[in-house]
Write a protein that holds these residues in place. Structure first.
Motif, PDB file in Angstrom:
ATOM      1  N   MET A   1      -9.813   7.796 -17.891  1.00 31.51           N
ATOM      2  CA  MET A   1      -8.638   7.143 -18.469  1.00 31.51           C
ATOM      3  C   MET A   1      -7.366   7.564 -17.742  1.00 31.51           C
ATOM      4  N   ALA A   2      -7.270   8.831 -17.368  1.00 32.69           N
ATOM      5  CA  ALA A   2      -6.084   9.301 -16.644  1.00 32.69           C
ATOM      6  C   ALA A   2      -5.990   8.647 -15.272  1.00 32.69           C
ATOM      7  N   VAL A   3      -7.120   8.556 -14.569  1.00 34.54           N
ATOM      8  CA  VAL A   3      -7.118   7.887 -13.271  1.00 34.54           C
ATOM      9  C   VAL A   3      -6.783   6.408 -13.428  1.00 34.54           C
ATOM     10  N   GLY A   4      -7.312   5.795 -14.485  1.00 36.27           N
ATOM     11  CA  GLY A   4      -6.977   4.393 -14.752  1.00 36.27           C
ATOM     12  C   GLY A   4      -5.496   4.187 -15.005  1.00 36.27           C
ATOM     13  N   TYR A   5      -4.868   5.162 -15.678  1.00 33.20           N
ATOM     14  CA  TYR A   5      -3.428   5.071 -15.919  1.00 33.20           C
ATOM     15  C   TYR A   5      -2.647   5.156 -14.613  1.00 33.20           C
ATOM     16  N   THR A   6      -3.054   6.090 -13.727  1.00 28.42           N
ATOM     17  CA  THR A   6      -2.344   6.217 -12.450  1.00 28.42           C
ATOM     18  C   THR A   6      -2.470   4.938 -11.621  1.00 28.42           C
ATOM     19  N   TRP A   7      -3.653   4.346 -11.636  1.00 27.77           N
ATOM     20  CA  TRP A   7      -3.847   3.098 -10.891  1.00 27.77           C
ATOM     21  C   TRP A   7      -3.038   1.960 -11.494  1.00 27.77           C
ATOM     22  N   THR A   8      -3.032   1.866 -12.812  1.00 25.88           N
ATOM     23  CA  THR A   8      -2.313   0.769 -13.478  1.00 25.88           C
ATOM     24  C   THR A   8      -0.816   0.855 -13.210  1.00 25.88           C
TER      25      THR A   8
ATOM     26  N   LEU B   1       0.824  -1.213   0.000  1.00 24.23           N
ATOM     27  CA  LEU B   1       0.000   0.000   0.000  1.00 24.23           C
ATOM     28  C   LEU B   1       0.857   1.262   0.000  1.00 24.23           C
ATOM     29  N   ASP B   2       1.990   1.235   0.696  1.00 23.57           N
ATOM     30  CA  ASP B   2       2.867   2.399   0.722  1.00 23.57           C
ATOM     31  C   ASP B   2       3.369   2.730  -0.679  1.00 23.57           C
ATOM     32  N   THR B   3       3.826   1.719  -1.404  1.00 21.94           N
ATOM     33  CA  THR B   3       4.313   1.940  -2.768  1.00 21.94           C
ATOM     34  C   THR B   3       3.192   2.385  -3.688  1.00 21.94           C
ATOM     35  N   PHE B   4       2.041   1.719  -3.580  1.00 17.84           N
ATOM     36  CA  PHE B   4       0.906   2.030  -4.455  1.00 17.84           C
ATOM     37  C   PHE B   4       0.366   3.428  -4.194  1.00 17.84           C
ATOM     38  N   LEU B   5       0.138   3.778  -2.940  1.00 19.21           N
ATOM     39  CA  LEU B   5      -0.484   5.059  -2.613  1.00 19.21           C
ATOM     40  C   LEU B   5       0.443   6.233  -2.876  1.00 19.21           C
ATOM     41  N   THR B   6       1.738   6.044  -2.625  1.00 21.07           N
ATOM     42  CA  THR B   6       2.696   7.121  -2.901  1.00 21.07           C
ATOM     43  C   THR B   6       2.738   7.444  -4.386  1.00 21.07           C
ATOM     44  N   ALA B   7       2.824   6.405  -5.215  1.00 20.05           N
ATOM     45  CA  ALA B   7       2.857   6.623  -6.662  1.00 20.05           C
ATOM     46  C   ALA B   7       1.544   7.205  -7.171  1.00 20.05           C
ATOM     47  N   ASN B   8       0.437   6.685  -6.671  1.00 21.75           N
ATOM     48  CA  ASN B   8      -0.879   7.136  -7.137  1.00 21.75           C
ATOM     49  C   ASN B   8      -1.126   8.591  -6.780  1.00 21.75           C
TER      50      ASN B   8
ATOM     51  N   LEU C   1       0.984  10.922  -9.112  1.00 23.67           N
ATOM     52  CA  LEU C   1       0.436  10.993 -10.464  1.00 23.67           C
ATOM     53  C   LEU C   1      -0.888  11.744 -10.488  1.00 23.67           C
ATOM     54  N   SER C   2      -1.653  11.683  -9.402  1.00 22.53           N
ATOM     55  CA  SER C   2      -2.902  12.453  -9.317  1.00 22.53           C
ATOM     56  C   SER C   2      -2.608  13.948  -9.304  1.00 22.53           C
ATOM     57  N   MET C   3      -1.524  14.350  -8.639  1.00 22.69           N
ATOM     58  CA  MET C   3      -1.133  15.759  -8.641  1.00 22.69           C
ATOM     59  C   MET C   3      -0.746  16.211 -10.046  1.00 22.69           C
ATOM     60  N   ALA C   4      -0.073  15.338 -10.783  1.00 26.11           N
ATOM     61  CA  ALA C   4       0.269  15.668 -12.169  1.00 26.11           C
ATOM     62  C   ALA C   4      -0.991  15.843 -13.008  1.00 26.11           C
ATOM     63  N   ALA C   5      -1.981  14.966 -12.797  1.00 27.02           N
ATOM     64  CA  ALA C   5      -3.240  15.071 -13.541  1.00 27.02           C
ATOM     65  C   ALA C   5      -3.968  16.368 -13.212  1.00 27.02           C
ATOM     66  N   LEU C   6      -3.959  16.767 -11.946  1.00 26.67           N
ATOM     67  CA  LEU C   6      -4.602  18.021 -11.552  1.00 26.67           C
ATOM     68  C   LEU C   6      -3.917  19.224 -12.187  1.00 26.67           C
ATOM     69  N   SER C   7      -2.608  19.184 -12.282  1.00 19.69           N
ATOM     70  CA  SER C   7      -1.887  20.309 -12.891  1.00 19.69           C
ATOM     71  C   SER C   7      -2.185  20.402 -14.390  1.00 19.69           C
ATOM     72  N   ILE C   8      -2.287  19.267 -15.051  1.00 19.30           N
ATOM     73  CA  ILE C   8      -2.630  19.268 -16.486  1.00 19.30           C
ATOM     74  C   ILE C   8      -4.036  19.818 -16.693  1.00 19.30           C
ATOM     75  N   ASP C   9      -4.973  19.422 -15.824  1.00 24.36           N
ATOM     76  CA  ASP C   9      -6.334  19.927 -15.912  1.00 24.36           C
ATOM     77  C   ASP C   9      -6.373  21.442 -15.728  1.00 24.36           C
ATOM     78  N   THR C  10      -5.610  21.954 -14.774  1.00 23.01           N
ATOM     79  CA  THR C  10      -5.552  23.400 -14.560  1.00 23.01           C
ATOM     80  C   THR C  10      -4.965  24.111 -15.770  1.00 23.01           C
ATOM     81  N   TRP C  11      -3.919  23.538 -16.340  1.00 20.49           N
ATOM     82  CA  TRP C  11      -3.289  24.137 -17.521  1.00 20.49           C
ATOM     83  C   TRP C  11      -4.255  24.219 -18.695  1.00 20.49           C
ATOM     84  N   VAL C  12      -4.994  23.153 -18.947  1.00 19.18           N
ATOM     85  CA  VAL C  12      -5.961  23.152 -20.045  1.00 19.18           C
ATOM     86  C   VAL C  12      -7.067  24.169 -19.779  1.00 19.18           C
ATOM     87  N   ALA C  13      -7.542  24.249 -18.534  1.00 23.01           N
ATOM     88  CA  ALA C  13      -8.625  25.164 -18.194  1.00 23.01           C
ATOM     89  C   ALA C  13      -8.218  26.621 -18.352  1.00 23.01           C
TER      90      ALA C  13
END
Length: 352
Positions: free
Chosen positions: A125-132, A85-92, A95-107
């Motif tokens: 799809m972006a959330v699915g990528y972070t989980w995968t 869980l430590d490895t999974f949650l840290t990475a997830n 990557l979620s922060m990266a997705a939020l920054s991309i969303d802000t940039w597009v907006a």
């Protein structure tokens, strides 16, 4: 327990309380306000909140116990689950922060085409990528028995002691893991938010020009009013910079020491103090406590929802989650929550 461990114990305990409390508040706001749920960015925020809550429940308490009682509790099987869980949650979460920054940039950069560029399907799809990607790293580490109790960090995580037989494979895995999570996220944050800052400064300059033209026409204006306008111009220039610095700065301050310590450890570049290892882990944990404020609770809609919830609790007024959002009906419902704390409308100062 020495003085340093006691300070670390108090720090982790405080992080757990703050993280649980305010991430739950974010979750409640998300569930009660339909306008927040409609936002594409709300899906990324929900995923980040889920990671922070699970990290606060599953990983921080064992670290808290490890500071008091050296060694892991519950056997190696339990520790491997916590390490997974430590490895999974840290990475997830990264990557979620990266997705939020991309969303802000597009907006901000493409406001007129935001709906076509950032659809809910794209967010899923972006959330699915972070989980995968996160599941791939955590699964490989667990299957290879590279996770276990690490005395340097007083927690169940990636452990080079358990991976001594792997040698080069564990080094490559660790470096790849941090490159595809921490480094990629840091690059995305810097590129997207700096572009957002550039747009915000352009709007600030345009507002300043309009203000100065107005002041020239108003020849009989009182000096105090002129000074107030000048002060507001200075505040507008700093406000967007402070907000962008908060996004990038919290990520760098919280994760960089831990990642550098990991790389130094795995490359055997020198001895590492156990106190520093615990401190770097505490800093990484503190990101879960700061995220609710950085990405959610300081935004207008979340503040409005919190106010309505408090009023509902104290029976001050009936709760209606749509109240307070009617003013924004003329704006796009998909990108206003993303950019409202960074970029103003055409006739509104930054951050107001």
């Amino acid at each position: 327990m020495d003085a340093v461990d006691f300070v670390a114990f108090v720090l982790v305990l405080g992080i757990i309380i703050v993280s649980l409390l305010f991430n739950v508040v974010v979750l409640i706001c998300f569930l009660y306000n339909p306008e927040i749920r409609k936002q594409v960015a709300g899906l990324f925020t929900l995923n980040l909140t889920f990671c922070n809550l699970l990290l606060s429940v599953s990983n921080m308490p064992p670290t808290l116990i490890g500071l008091i009682i050296p060694g892991h509790l519950g056997g190696s099987g339990f520790c491997q689950i916590v390490g997974f869980l430590d490895t999974f949650l840290t990475a997830n979460s990264m990557l979620s922060m990266a997705a939020l920054s991309i969303d802000t940039w597009v907006a901000v950069v493409f406001p007129l085409s935001y709906r076509s560029r950032m659809r809910r399907r794209d967010a899923v799809m972006a959330v699915g990528y972070t989980w995968t990607l996160s599941l791939c790293f955590s699964t490989v580490a667990t299957c290879r028995s590279w996770v276990g109790y690490h005395h340097l960090y007083a927690s169940c995580t990636l452990c080079n002691v358990r991976a001594k037989g792997a040698g080069t494979q564990f080094v490559i895995f660790t470096l790849t893991f941090h490159c595809l999570t921490f480094l990629i996220t840091l690059i995305v944050l810097c590129v997207t938010y700096l572009k957002v800052l550039k747009v915000a400064r352009f709007h600030c300059k345009r507002i300043d020009v309009i203000t100065m033209q107005t002041l020239v026409l108003l020849v009989d204006i009182h000096p105090s009013v002129r000074q107030k306008c000048s002060d507001e111009q200075k505040q507008r220039r700093l406000r967007a910079t402070k907000k962008i610095s908060t996004f990038i700065g919290t990520f760098v301050v919280c994760f960089t020491p831990y990642v550098i310590t990991r790389i130094v450890e795995v490359l055997c570049l020198g001895p590492i103090s156990p106190h520093w290892g615990v401190l770097s882990k505490c800093l990484a944990y503190s990101k879960a406590a700061s995220d609710p404020f950085v990405y959610s609770l300081l935004r207008h809609r979340y503040r409005k929802t919190c106010s309505l919830l408090v009023n509902q609790v104290f029976k001050r007024s009936p709760f209606n989650p749509s109240v307070g959002t009617e003013k924004d009906s003329g704006r796009s419902n998909t990108n206003s929550n993303t950019a409202d704390n960074i970029l103003p409308p055409n006739n509104k100062p930054v951050g107001q």
